[in-house]
Scaffold this motif. Structure first.
Motif, PDB file in Angstrom:
ATOM      1  N   LEU A   1      -8.893  -4.684  -5.574  1.00  0.00           N
ATOM      2  CA  LEU A   1     -10.509  -4.090  -5.490  1.00  0.00           C
ATOM      3  C   LEU A   1     -10.775  -2.549  -5.663  1.00  0.00           C
ATOM      4  N   THR A   2     -12.636  -3.383  -6.299  1.00  0.00           N
ATOM      5  CA  THR A   2     -12.711  -1.948  -6.327  1.00  0.00           C
ATOM      6  C   THR A   2     -13.685  -1.243  -5.241  1.00  0.00           C
ATOM      7  N   PRO A   3     -13.594  -0.048  -4.904  1.00  0.00           N
ATOM      8  CA  PRO A   3     -14.126   0.523  -3.962  1.00  0.00           C
ATOM      9  C   PRO A   3     -16.027   0.405  -3.236  1.00  0.00           C
ATOM     10  N   PRO A   4     -16.407   0.699  -2.385  1.00  0.00           N
ATOM     11  CA  PRO A   4     -16.143   0.927  -1.013  1.00  0.00           C
ATOM     12  C   PRO A   4     -15.496  -0.369  -0.406  1.00  0.00           C
ATOM     13  N   ALA A   5     -15.185  -0.166   0.954  1.00  0.00           N
ATOM     14  CA  ALA A   5     -14.585  -1.315   1.815  1.00  0.00           C
ATOM     15  C   ALA A   5     -15.684  -2.345   2.217  1.00  0.00           C
ATOM     16  N   THR A   6     -15.536  -3.411   1.908  1.00  0.00           N
ATOM     17  CA  THR A   6     -16.609  -4.235   2.789  1.00  0.00           C
ATOM     18  C   THR A   6     -16.051  -5.321   3.307  1.00  0.00           C
ATOM     19  N   LEU A   7     -16.623  -6.350   3.916  1.00  0.00           N
ATOM     20  CA  LEU A   7     -16.830  -6.644   4.616  1.00  0.00           C
ATOM     21  C   LEU A   7     -16.452  -7.913   3.070  1.00  0.00           C
TER      22      LEU A   7
ATOM     23  N   GLY B   1     -12.909  -8.003   1.006  1.00  0.00           N
ATOM     24  CA  GLY B   1     -11.964  -8.664   1.629  1.00  0.00           C
ATOM     25  C   GLY B   1     -12.388 -10.201   1.564  1.00  0.00           C
ATOM     26  N   ARG B   2     -12.947 -10.318   1.761  1.00  0.00           N
ATOM     27  CA  ARG B   2     -13.617 -12.028   1.640  1.00  0.00           C
ATOM     28  C   ARG B   2     -12.832 -12.513  -0.023  1.00  0.00           C
ATOM     29  N   THR B   3     -13.291 -11.357  -1.029  1.00  0.00           N
ATOM     30  CA  THR B   3     -12.938 -12.138  -2.140  1.00  0.00           C
ATOM     31  C   THR B   3     -11.691 -12.345  -2.658  1.00  0.00           C
ATOM     32  N   GLY B   4     -10.589 -11.011  -1.542  1.00  0.00           N
ATOM     33  CA  GLY B   4      -9.348 -10.545  -2.147  1.00  0.00           C
ATOM     34  C   GLY B   4      -8.660 -12.020  -1.550  1.00  0.00           C
ATOM     35  N   LEU B   5      -8.853 -11.958  -0.026  1.00  0.00           N
ATOM     36  CA  LEU B   5      -7.907 -13.731   0.541  1.00  0.00           C
ATOM     37  C   LEU B   5      -8.898 -14.759  -1.257  1.00  0.00           C
ATOM     38  N   ARG B   6      -9.148 -14.841  -1.263  1.00  0.00           N
ATOM     39  CA  ARG B   6      -9.499 -16.113  -1.899  1.00  0.00           C
ATOM     40  C   ARG B   6      -9.320 -16.020  -3.055  1.00  0.00           C
ATOM     41  N   GLN B   7      -8.867 -14.447  -4.022  1.00  0.00           N
ATOM     42  CA  GLN B   7      -8.351 -14.578  -4.801  1.00  0.00           C
ATOM     43  C   GLN B   7      -6.942 -15.172  -5.091  1.00  0.00           C
ATOM     44  N   LEU B   8      -6.652 -14.475  -3.838  1.00  0.00           N
ATOM     45  CA  LEU B   8      -5.021 -15.048  -3.363  1.00  0.00           C
ATOM     46  C   LEU B   8      -4.591 -16.050  -2.717  1.00  0.00           C
TER      47      LEU B   8
ATOM     48  N   PRO C   1       0.637 -16.636   1.069  1.00  0.00           N
ATOM     49  CA  PRO C   1       1.584 -15.860   2.560  1.00  0.00           C
ATOM     50  C   PRO C   1       1.457 -16.152   3.613  1.00  0.00           C
ATOM     51  N   GLN C   2       2.260 -15.557   4.739  1.00  0.00           N
ATOM     52  CA  GLN C   2       2.473 -15.709   5.934  1.00  0.00           C
ATOM     53  C   GLN C   2       1.623 -14.994   6.482  1.00  0.00           C
ATOM     54  N   VAL C   3       1.081 -13.455   5.858  1.00  0.00           N
ATOM     55  CA  VAL C   3       0.443 -12.195   6.452  1.00  0.00           C
ATOM     56  C   VAL C   3       0.183 -11.836   5.347  1.00  0.00           C
ATOM     57  N   VAL C   4      -1.020 -10.785   5.242  1.00  0.00           N
ATOM     58  CA  VAL C   4      -2.132  -9.871   3.990  1.00  0.00           C
ATOM     59  C   VAL C   4      -2.484  -8.565   5.017  1.00  0.00           C
ATOM     60  N   VAL C   5      -1.616  -7.904   4.084  1.00  0.00           N
ATOM     61  CA  VAL C   5      -1.354  -6.814   4.362  1.00  0.00           C
ATOM     62  C   VAL C   5      -2.889  -5.719   4.260  1.00  0.00           C
ATOM     63  N   CYS C   6      -4.326  -4.987   4.411  1.00  0.00           N
ATOM     64  CA  CYS C   6      -5.194  -4.648   4.399  1.00  0.00           C
ATOM     65  C   CYS C   6      -4.670  -2.812   4.139  1.00  0.00           C
ATOM     66  N   SER C   7      -5.651  -2.697   3.078  1.00  0.00           N
ATOM     67  CA  SER C   7      -5.611  -1.341   3.249  1.00  0.00           C
ATOM     68  C   SER C   7      -6.817  -0.420   4.556  1.00  0.00           C
TER      69      SER C   7
ATOM     70  N   LEU D   1      -8.105  -1.887  -1.591  1.00  0.00           N
ATOM     71  CA  LEU D   1      -9.424  -0.939  -2.178  1.00  0.00           C
ATOM     72  C   LEU D   1      -8.165  -0.364  -3.537  1.00  0.00           C
ATOM     73  N   GLY D   2      -8.852   0.311  -4.085  1.00  0.00           N
ATOM     74  CA  GLY D   2      -8.165   0.746  -5.906  1.00  0.00           C
ATOM     75  C   GLY D   2      -8.808   2.632  -5.506  1.00  0.00           C
ATOM     76  N   ASP D   3      -8.011   2.473  -4.171  1.00  0.00           N
ATOM     77  CA  ASP D   3      -8.508   4.496  -3.484  1.00  0.00           C
ATOM     78  C   ASP D   3      -6.801   5.018  -3.059  1.00  0.00           C
TER      79      ASP D   3
END
Length: 343
Positions: free
Chosen positions: A227-233, A236-243, A250-256, A198-200
């Motif tokens: 991505l723009t707050p708030p944190a939602t499922l 997260g889906r959008t983040g991986l989709r865009q990657l 990536p081998q591993v995705v680290v999330c906030s 998130l952009g926090d």
């Protein structure tokens, strides 16, 4: 007909008074006043009698009059970024429980991760003269810092550490979290990293620290989705989709946050990616759901309950001894890495 408590001699209704409560409870008016405004100095039996009488006669305490007489509002304001997910729930619950038991009421305000919105809330709160203010994080506008310093109201900054606190401080180092995650995952053999955050400000500090520590070990050019707050499922889906659509592998995705990480897990499952064989996932917060998703989520545990208890202790001690005793309050509550099947 006998006059009921709170009823005038002309039978016109009027608000029940403190004296009415005292008569029904069988105690003195001063005991009623203390039970309502300083419950810690009254026995449990007396408090129970008073509260039963309050309910019976429908008495509403005039908190404004009490605050004018004592220069105390018995109110503590708590400013949070959001209540859209439960990451702050344990802190708020333990803080409110402890303050309520001591006779204080709490007021919640939402900043939306915005220092400017926090400034507006602080401006509105100061006119109501709360006895204490709890802030989330240490990033504030200069105007907020100046107004809080001028007000003389006790302030606790929480969920963070700082070399330049406003007053009292209870939290942990987000930079240390990022570094610990990097070393932990490097130790498990991962080399290709990506970040979904998130952009926090606190989440970004953890991620920036992670990337810096990875760079010191030769892992550079870490693809990142902010991505723009708030944190939602869905975030997260959008983040991986865009990657993945950008061609990242990536081998591993680290999330906030754990919520975002669970969205990443959902998107991975929808694409037939095995976790952790094809893609490992790391969260933050250790929400109650983290251990129960599939696969169970690796994350960082923060002791939110302890943070709330320490905030309450710091405030109550300051209320009791306004001039302070001993060293300034600086509490590092720490964190721990929780290694589950997603990594």
């Amino acid at each position: 007909m006998a006059k009921k408590p709170g009823e005038s001699s002309s039978n016109s209704p009027s608000s029940p008074t403190l004296i009415d409560v005292a008569k029904v409870a069988g105690v003195s008016p001063i005991t009623v006043s203390r039970a309502l405004h300083r419950p810690e100095v009254v026995s449990k039996a007396a408090r129970e009698k008073v509260m039963a009488a309050v309910r019976e006669v429908g008495y509403v305490s005039n908190m404004l009059a009490g605050s004018l007489a004592s220069n105390k509002s018995r109110l503590v304001a708590i400013l949070l970024p959001t209540i859209a997910n439960s990451i702050f729930a344990d802190t708020v619950q333990s803080l409110m429980d402890r303050l309520t038991a001591a006779g204080y009421q709490t007021l919640l305000g939402l900043t939306g991760y915005s220092a400017e919105q926090e400034e507006k809330l602080i401006e509105a709160l100061l006119g109501r003269r709360p006895d204490g203010i709890v802030l989330t994080g240490t990033l504030h506008t200069e105007a907020s810092r100046r107004r809080l310093a001028q007000s003389g109201i006790p302030v606790v900054e929480s969920w963070d550490l700082s070399d330049d606190p406003l007053d009292m401080l209870v939290g942990f180092s987000h930079e240390a979290v990022g570094e610990a995650i990097a070393r932990h995952l490097l130790g498990k053999g991962y080399q290709r990293f990506a970040v979904v955050s998130l952009g926090d400000p606190r989440g970004l500090r953890r991620c920036n620290s992670l990337v810096a520590e990875l760079g010191r070990h030769g892992c550079t050019d870490i693809p990142t989705q902010i991505l723009t707050p708030p944190a939602t499922l869905e975030v997260g889906r959008t983040g991986l989709r865009q990657l993945l659509e950008d061609g990242q592998q990536p081998q591993v995705v680290v999330c906030s946050s754990d919520t975002i990480a669970q969205g990443v897990l959902a998107e991975a499952a929808s694409r037939g990616l095995r976790v952790p064989e094809d893609l490992a996932v790391m969260g933050f917060g250790d929400l109650s759901s983290a251990a129960n998703v599939h696969p169970p989520l690796s994350t960082v545990r923060v002791d939110g309950t302890r943070i709330g208890e320490q905030i309450a202790q710091a405030l109550l001690e300051r209320f009791r001894y306004p001039d302070g005793r001993g060293e300034p309050v600086r509490v590092d509550t720490g964190f721990s890495l929780i290694d589950r099947q997603s990594t």
